[in-house]
Design a protein around this motif. Structure first.
Motif, PDB file in Angstrom:
ATOM      1  N   ASP A 164     -36.577  44.127  -5.833  1.00  0.00           N
ATOM      2  CA  ASP A 164     -37.073  44.510  -4.300  1.00  0.00           C
ATOM      3  C   ASP A 164     -35.964  45.138  -3.554  1.00  0.00           C
ATOM      4  O   ASP A 164     -35.469  44.685  -2.541  1.00  0.00           O
ATOM      5  CB  ASP A 164     -37.679  43.362  -3.433  1.00  0.00           C
ATOM      6  N   PRO A 165     -35.179  46.247  -4.104  1.00  0.00           N
ATOM      7  CA  PRO A 165     -34.106  46.939  -3.329  1.00  0.00           C
ATOM      8  C   PRO A 165     -34.714  47.629  -2.173  1.00  0.00           C
ATOM      9  O   PRO A 165     -35.695  47.950  -2.008  1.00  0.00           O
ATOM     10  CB  PRO A 165     -33.505  47.857  -4.473  1.00  0.00           C
ATOM     11  N   PRO A 166     -33.625  47.921  -1.213  1.00  0.00           N
ATOM     12  CA  PRO A 166     -33.822  48.619  -0.100  1.00  0.00           C
ATOM     13  C   PRO A 166     -34.303  50.012  -0.185  1.00  0.00           C
ATOM     14  O   PRO A 166     -34.761  50.679   0.603  1.00  0.00           O
ATOM     15  CB  PRO A 166     -32.713  48.314   0.842  1.00  0.00           C
ATOM     16  N   TYR A 167     -33.753  50.673  -1.481  1.00  0.00           N
ATOM     17  CA  TYR A 167     -34.154  51.992  -1.671  1.00  0.00           C
ATOM     18  C   TYR A 167     -33.384  52.820  -0.530  1.00  0.00           C
ATOM     19  O   TYR A 167     -33.933  53.760   0.210  1.00  0.00           O
ATOM     20  CB  TYR A 167     -35.732  52.615  -1.658  1.00  0.00           C
ATOM     21  N   GLU A 168     -32.199  52.575   0.097  1.00  0.00           N
ATOM     22  CA  GLU A 168     -31.409  53.210   0.903  1.00  0.00           C
ATOM     23  C   GLU A 168     -30.787  54.440   0.442  1.00  0.00           C
ATOM     24  O   GLU A 168     -30.672  55.481   1.288  1.00  0.00           O
ATOM     25  CB  GLU A 168     -29.913  52.297   1.407  1.00  0.00           C
ATOM     26  N   ILE A 169     -30.624  54.577  -0.910  1.00  0.00           N
ATOM     27  CA  ILE A 169     -30.243  55.820  -1.603  1.00  0.00           C
ATOM     28  C   ILE A 169     -30.994  56.149  -2.572  1.00  0.00           C
ATOM     29  O   ILE A 169     -31.849  55.486  -3.093  1.00  0.00           O
ATOM     30  CB  ILE A 169     -28.795  55.653  -1.950  1.00  0.00           C
ATOM     31  N   LYS A 170     -31.341  57.481  -2.716  1.00  0.00           N
ATOM     32  CA  LYS A 170     -31.920  58.068  -3.806  1.00  0.00           C
ATOM     33  C   LYS A 170     -31.914  57.517  -5.139  1.00  0.00           C
ATOM     34  O   LYS A 170     -32.908  57.206  -5.991  1.00  0.00           O
ATOM     35  CB  LYS A 170     -32.220  59.511  -3.689  1.00  0.00           C
ATOM     36  N   THR A 171     -30.598  57.077  -5.598  1.00  0.00           N
ATOM     37  CA  THR A 171     -30.547  56.689  -6.841  1.00  0.00           C
ATOM     38  C   THR A 171     -31.070  55.073  -7.177  1.00  0.00           C
ATOM     39  O   THR A 171     -31.226  54.641  -8.399  1.00  0.00           O
ATOM     40  CB  THR A 171     -29.144  56.529  -7.084  1.00  0.00           C
ATOM     41  N   ASP A 172     -31.501  54.564  -6.287  1.00  0.00           N
ATOM     42  CA  ASP A 172     -32.190  53.332  -6.192  1.00  0.00           C
ATOM     43  C   ASP A 172     -33.604  53.452  -7.217  1.00  0.00           C
ATOM     44  O   ASP A 172     -33.936  52.460  -7.976  1.00  0.00           O
ATOM     45  CB  ASP A 172     -32.649  52.705  -5.161  1.00  0.00           C
ATOM     46  N   TYR A 173     -34.166  54.570  -7.089  1.00  0.00           N
ATOM     47  CA  TYR A 173     -35.395  54.932  -7.943  1.00  0.00           C
ATOM     48  C   TYR A 173     -35.200  54.852  -9.354  1.00  0.00           C
ATOM     49  O   TYR A 173     -36.018  54.700 -10.004  1.00  0.00           O
ATOM     50  CB  TYR A 173     -36.056  56.103  -7.277  1.00  0.00           C
ATOM     51  N   GLY A 190     -40.819  38.398 -20.238  1.00  0.00           N
ATOM     52  CA  GLY A 190     -41.004  37.935 -18.760  1.00  0.00           C
ATOM     53  C   GLY A 190     -41.936  39.140 -17.969  1.00  0.00           C
ATOM     54  O   GLY A 190     -42.320  40.155 -18.260  1.00  0.00           O
ATOM     55  N   VAL A 191     -42.318  38.193 -16.741  1.00  0.00           N
ATOM     56  CA  VAL A 191     -42.986  39.236 -15.988  1.00  0.00           C
ATOM     57  C   VAL A 191     -42.161  39.846 -14.787  1.00  0.00           C
ATOM     58  O   VAL A 191     -41.331  39.188 -13.962  1.00  0.00           O
ATOM     59  CB  VAL A 191     -43.896  38.281 -14.874  1.00  0.00           C
ATOM     60  N   TYR A 192     -42.393  41.295 -14.945  1.00  0.00           N
ATOM     61  CA  TYR A 192     -41.191  41.998 -13.970  1.00  0.00           C
ATOM     62  C   TYR A 192     -42.148  42.591 -12.836  1.00  0.00           C
ATOM     63  O   TYR A 192     -43.233  43.024 -13.014  1.00  0.00           O
ATOM     64  CB  TYR A 192     -40.582  43.043 -14.722  1.00  0.00           C
ATOM     65  N   ALA A 193     -41.890  42.350 -11.770  1.00  0.00           N
ATOM     66  CA  ALA A 193     -42.379  42.722 -10.490  1.00  0.00           C
ATOM     67  C   ALA A 193     -41.617  43.564  -9.605  1.00  0.00           C
ATOM     68  O   ALA A 193     -40.680  43.159  -9.065  1.00  0.00           O
ATOM     69  CB  ALA A 193     -43.174  41.634  -9.610  1.00  0.00           C
ATOM     70  N   LEU A 194     -41.741  45.103  -9.493  1.00  0.00           N
ATOM     71  CA  LEU A 194     -41.037  46.041  -9.023  1.00  0.00           C
ATOM     72  C   LEU A 194     -41.756  46.392  -7.671  1.00  0.00           C
ATOM     73  O   LEU A 194     -42.800  47.044  -7.703  1.00  0.00           O
ATOM     74  CB  LEU A 194     -40.707  47.054  -9.804  1.00  0.00           C
ATOM     75  N   TRP A 195     -41.115  46.105  -6.343  1.00  0.00           N
ATOM     76  CA  TRP A 195     -41.752  46.703  -5.229  1.00  0.00           C
ATOM     77  C   TRP A 195     -41.262  48.152  -4.856  1.00  0.00           C
ATOM     78  O   TRP A 195     -40.071  48.410  -5.161  1.00  0.00           O
ATOM     79  CB  TRP A 195     -41.465  45.789  -3.952  1.00  0.00           C
ATOM     80  N   TYR A 196     -42.227  48.879  -4.471  1.00  0.00           N
ATOM     81  CA  TYR A 196     -41.679  50.423  -3.845  1.00  0.00           C
ATOM     82  C   TYR A 196     -42.233  50.914  -2.813  1.00  0.00           C
ATOM     83  O   TYR A 196     -43.278  50.539  -2.570  1.00  0.00           O
ATOM     84  CB  TYR A 196     -41.770  51.208  -5.194  1.00  0.00           C
ATOM     85  N   ILE A 204     -42.029  58.618  -6.253  1.00  0.00           N
ATOM     86  CA  ILE A 204     -42.709  57.715  -7.201  1.00  0.00           C
ATOM     87  C   ILE A 204     -43.355  58.362  -8.234  1.00  0.00           C
ATOM     88  O   ILE A 204     -43.263  57.647  -9.484  1.00  0.00           O
ATOM     89  CB  ILE A 204     -43.843  57.041  -6.338  1.00  0.00           C
ATOM     90  N   LYS A 205     -43.799  59.341  -8.407  1.00  0.00           N
ATOM     91  CA  LYS A 205     -44.202  59.974  -9.481  1.00  0.00           C
ATOM     92  C   LYS A 205     -43.217  60.151 -10.589  1.00  0.00           C
ATOM     93  O   LYS A 205     -43.473  59.766 -11.796  1.00  0.00           O
ATOM     94  CB  LYS A 205     -44.890  61.228  -9.045  1.00  0.00           C
ATOM     95  N   ARG A 206     -42.046  60.348  -9.836  1.00  0.00           N
ATOM     96  CA  ARG A 206     -40.944  60.669 -11.010  1.00  0.00           C
ATOM     97  C   ARG A 206     -40.503  59.244 -11.381  1.00  0.00           C
ATOM     98  O   ARG A 206     -40.018  59.045 -12.782  1.00  0.00           O
ATOM     99  CB  ARG A 206     -39.646  61.158 -10.190  1.00  0.00           C
ATOM    100  N   MET A 207     -40.423  58.285 -10.645  1.00  0.00           N
ATOM    101  CA  MET A 207     -40.156  56.692 -11.084  1.00  0.00           C
ATOM    102  C   MET A 207     -41.305  56.218 -12.045  1.00  0.00           C
ATOM    103  O   MET A 207     -40.808  55.875 -13.126  1.00  0.00           O
ATOM    104  CB  MET A 207     -39.977  55.937 -10.027  1.00  0.00           C
ATOM    105  N   VAL A 208     -42.453  56.601 -11.890  1.00  0.00           N
ATOM    106  CA  VAL A 208     -43.637  56.146 -12.977  1.00  0.00           C
ATOM    107  C   VAL A 208     -43.406  56.862 -14.120  1.00  0.00           C
ATOM    108  O   VAL A 208     -43.389  56.199 -15.366  1.00  0.00           O
ATOM    109  CB  VAL A 208     -44.911  56.287 -12.327  1.00  0.00           C
TER     110      VAL A 208
END
Length: 280
Positions: A164-173, A190-196, A204-208
């Motif tokens: 659950d990062p802050p996405y302060e900078i574009k590289t977080d994506y 493991g179960v990975y849960a990513l908030w965006y 978001i499309k690029r991250m997906v």
């Protein structure tokens, strides 16, 4: 950059979605007796005072948790999450909001473990103080993404990893995708849960697309939008991307999301989404 403080946004519509999904995953993991690890890469302060200067300045919680926490007709899927909020506010007045570490602490059992990481110099001491008497918890100050290498796999071979990062900078994506890929190599069950956040849909499309390119299977996307997509400044929606979701989660979110959307967005704008990015 370490300017982001979640205290401005605690209890908003994005938190409601994130913590609903988190609590349902934890509840599913508890259906087996075997212990598991809860790993939170960007844990924040843990507890948020809703009449603080930060929270009052934005008032975002008024259009989030404040709309649902005391309703009598809430869906059963929300029970674990809302009970954690109520237990933090025994007076019946909404004073505190629990961040993801406190929701986890409320729901985990004695045999389960918490690994919490926070880098912000103001939030880390608050988090450490919150958990100093909890023998299940290890609180570290550092880069949360490094924990995906250092702490996985857990000895129990069971776990929920909340990213659950802050996405302060574009590289977080890009960093979240790299972090998940690193963690998955070590701990593929493991179960990975990513908030965006949805600020610009193209991000978001690029991250997906990047997540698809990892080759990881069983990736479920859950989203709640309170406004239409826009190229203007500000978050219009948020979502959770869950890898290896518990088998009930898809149907649970299909059931509860329309109710949440109706309560949080009475104007009827925005949308909800539950779909597989990559199926089994």
């Amino acid at each position: 950059m370490l300017s982001y403080r979640h205290s401005f946004h605690a209890g908003n519509h994005a938190d409601v979605l994130k913590h609903t999904v988190q609590s349902l995953i934890i509840s599913a993991l508890k259906e087996k007796d075997k212990p598991f690890l809860y790993l939170d890469t960007h844990a924040g302060a843990g507890r948020y005072l809703l009449n603080s200067e930060h929270a009052e300045r934005t008032g975002e919680y008024m259009e989030g948790i404040a709309r649902i926490w005391q309703q009598s007709n809430t869906p059963a899927e929300l029970a674990p999450y809302l009970q954690a909020v109520r237990d933090l506010n025994p007076s019946g007045q909404l004073k505190y909001y629990p961040g993801s570490p406190l929701i986890a602490r409320h729901l985990l059992r004695e045999q389960d473990q918490l690994q919490l990481t926070e880098l912000h110099p103001s939030d880390y001491p608050l988090l450490r103080g919150e958990f100093q008497k909890d023998l299940r918890a290890v609180v570290a100050r550092g880069d949360g993404y490094q924990q995906l290498k250092a702490k996985l796999p857990p000895p129990s071979r069971r776990g929920l990893i909340l990213i659950d990062p802050p996405y302060e900078i574009k590289t977080d994506y890009q960093a979240v995708v790299q972090g998940i890929a690193e963690g998955y190599k070590r701990f593929s069950t493991g179960v990975y849960a990513l908030w965006y956040p949805v600020v610009l849909r193209q991000q978001i499309k690029r991250m997906v697309t990047d997540l698809k390119d990892t080759g990881i299977r069983r990736i479920l996307q859950i989203e709640l939008a309170v406004k239409p997509d826009s190229d203007q400044r500000g978050m219009t929606a948020s979502g959770m991307i869950v890898i290896n979701p518990p088998w009930k989660l898809e149907q649970q979110m299909r059931s509860v999301l329309p109710w949440l959307h109706e309560q949080l967005v009475p104007q009827g704008i925005g949308h909800t989404l539950v779909e597989w990015i990559v199926p089994e």
